[in-house]
Design a protein around this motif. Structure first.
Motif, short mmCIF file in Angstrom:
data_model
loop_
_atom_site.label_atom_id
_atom_site.label_comp_id
_atom_site.label_asym_id
_atom_site.label_seq_id
_atom_site.Cartn_x
_atom_site.Cartn_y
_atom_site.Cartn_z
N UNK A 138 0.81 -1.22 0.00
CA UNK A 138 0.00 0.00 0.00
C UNK A 138 0.85 1.27 0.00
N UNK A 139 2.07 1.17 -0.49
CA UNK A 139 3.02 2.29 -0.41
C UNK A 139 2.50 3.55 -1.09
N UNK A 140 1.92 3.41 -2.27
CA UNK A 140 1.48 4.61 -3.00
C UNK A 140 0.33 5.31 -2.29
N UNK A 141 -0.52 4.56 -1.62
CA UNK A 141 -1.61 5.17 -0.86
C UNK A 141 -1.07 5.97 0.31
N UNK A 142 0.03 5.52 0.90
CA UNK A 142 0.61 6.18 2.06
C UNK A 142 1.48 7.39 1.71
N UNK A 143 1.81 7.53 0.43
CA UNK A 143 2.80 8.53 0.03
C UNK A 143 2.37 9.96 0.36
N UNK A 144 1.07 10.22 0.43
CA UNK A 144 0.62 11.59 0.68
C UNK A 144 0.44 11.95 2.14
N UNK A 145 0.82 11.04 3.04
CA UNK A 145 0.58 11.30 4.46
C UNK A 145 1.29 12.55 4.96
N UNK A 146 2.52 12.79 4.47
CA UNK A 146 3.27 13.94 4.94
C UNK A 146 2.54 15.24 4.68
N UNK A 147 2.04 15.41 3.46
CA UNK A 147 1.31 16.63 3.12
C UNK A 147 0.01 16.75 3.89
N UNK A 148 -0.67 15.62 4.10
CA UNK A 148 -1.92 15.64 4.86
C UNK A 148 -1.66 16.02 6.32
N UNK A 149 -0.60 15.46 6.91
CA UNK A 149 -0.26 15.78 8.29
C UNK A 149 0.13 17.25 8.44
N UNK A 150 0.78 17.78 7.42
CA UNK A 150 1.17 19.20 7.46
C UNK A 150 -0.07 20.09 7.47
N UNK A 151 -1.07 19.71 6.70
CA UNK A 151 -2.30 20.50 6.64
C UNK A 151 -3.16 20.28 7.87
N UNK A 152 -3.11 19.06 8.42
CA UNK A 152 -3.92 18.73 9.59
C UNK A 152 -3.04 18.19 10.71
N UNK A 153 -2.37 19.08 11.46
CA UNK A 153 -1.45 18.63 12.51
C UNK A 153 -2.12 17.85 13.63
N UNK A 154 -3.46 17.95 13.74
CA UNK A 154 -4.15 17.16 14.76
C UNK A 154 -3.99 15.66 14.51
N UNK A 155 -3.71 15.29 13.26
CA UNK A 155 -3.48 13.88 12.95
C UNK A 155 -2.20 13.36 13.59
N UNK A 156 -1.23 14.25 13.78
CA UNK A 156 0.01 13.85 14.43
C UNK A 156 -0.26 13.47 15.88
N UNK A 157 -1.14 14.21 16.55
CA UNK A 157 -1.50 13.88 17.92
C UNK A 157 -2.21 12.53 17.97
N UNK A 158 -3.08 12.30 17.01
CA UNK A 158 -3.78 11.02 16.95
C UNK A 158 -2.80 9.88 16.74
N UNK A 159 -1.83 10.07 15.85
CA UNK A 159 -0.82 9.03 15.61
C UNK A 159 -0.01 8.77 16.87
N UNK A 160 0.31 9.84 17.59
CA UNK A 160 1.05 9.70 18.84
C UNK A 160 0.26 8.86 19.84
N UNK A 161 -1.06 9.10 19.93
CA UNK A 161 -1.90 8.33 20.85
C UNK A 161 -1.95 6.86 20.45
N UNK A 162 -2.09 6.61 19.15
CA UNK A 162 -2.13 5.23 18.66
C UNK A 162 -0.82 4.51 18.98
N UNK A 163 0.30 5.17 18.71
CA UNK A 163 1.60 4.55 18.96
C UNK A 163 1.84 4.34 20.46
N UNK A 164 1.31 5.24 21.29
CA UNK A 164 1.49 5.08 22.73
C UNK A 164 0.69 3.87 23.23
N UNK A 165 -0.52 3.72 22.70
CA UNK A 165 -1.32 2.54 23.08
C UNK A 165 -0.63 1.26 22.63
#
Length: 255
Positions: A138-165
């Motif tokens: 699924x590499x090509x689907x994931x390729x845009x995550x950086x730009x999406x996270x830049x536009x929506x920094x709240x997703x970084x907090x969500x990822x942090x919560x998921x990784x902490x769990x």
């Protein structure tokens, strides 16, 4: 309104399966989302339309990435009117986030189970095989995550919560394997830090291996299985402070 995907560009061809025989049935997320559209013909119209928009968004993300994602292309691929899009999503970011949520749900559901029956090396290695295969598929689907996270920094907090769990789940498994009743607060924090850092290392390694591969790194990754084994060795050393017992590595061939 046509409720089957009418794709003027055609869906991206499924990339080849990873060269990891142990994980030959890896989920291809855009294909699964498209399959859900086909299986929803007897579902309510609103459900079918939302599934169509999700599948079309995933296909567009895979083909063009998030930066080039447009609502016009999503609805053209889905065969829907532009106004229909806004009945389900306020903007392209929310559509992309919905795809990401589906991706994460599919990933969690697809993860191998029953690791408690394996030794530590086997459990870590099998999970790394899964993640290497899933990222490669699924590499090509994931390729845009950086730009999406830049536009929506709240997703970084969500990822942090998921990784902490996830780190907490791994910590409980480590404690169980070591036969410990409990850890001191200081030891628990130190182990959680080790787990969080090794998760960051693994995420970055997979991103570099499959999503944005540097040319020199690509030259030294000989196979997906080799990558999974190296990652497992690094995980094991970080978590247990030593190399795995060769007997533990050999035993995996019998599981």
């Amino acid at each position: 309104m046509n409720l089957s995907i009418t794709n003027p560009h055609s869906l991206a061809v499924n990339p080849p399966l990873p060269d990891n025989n142990a994980m030959e049935n890896v989920v291809y997320v855009p294909g699964l989302l498209e399959e859900r559209v086909r299986l929803a013909q007897n579902k309510p119209k609103r459900t079918r339309t939302r599934l169509m928009l999700l599948a079309a968004t995933a296909a567009e993300l895979e083909q063009s990435g998030y930066e080039a994602l447009t609502i016009n292309n999503i609805v053209a691929r889905a065969g829907l009117a532009r106004g229909t899009f806004y009945l389900y999503f306020p903007n392209r970011a929310e559509a992309a986030i919905a795809v990401r949520r589906s991706f994460m749900a599919i990933l969690r559901k697809s993860r191998p189970r029953g690791g408690a029956k394996l030794n530590a090396w086997q459990a870590i290695h099998r999970m790394n095989q899964f993640y290497v295969s899933f990222y490669a598929r699924n590499a090509r689907l994931l390729a845009g995550n950086g730009a999406l996270f830049h536009e929506r920094p709240d997703l970084l907090k969500n990822r942090d919560q998921v990784n902490h769990r996830w780190a907490g789940i791994l910590l409980r498994d480590m404690v169980r394997r070591e036969g410990l009743n409990r850890l001191t607060p200081e030891e628990e924090k130190r182990r959680m830090l080790s787990l969080r850092l090794v998760i960051i290392m693994a995420d970055e390694a997979l991103r570099n291996a499959f999503i944005d591969p540097p040319p020199y790194l690509s030259q030294v990754i000989t196979s997906h299985e080799d990558l999974a084994e190296v990652l497992t060795t690094l995980w094991y050393r970080c978590l247990y402070g030593k190399d795995p017992d060769p007997a533990d590595k050999t035993a995996q061939s019998n599981t």
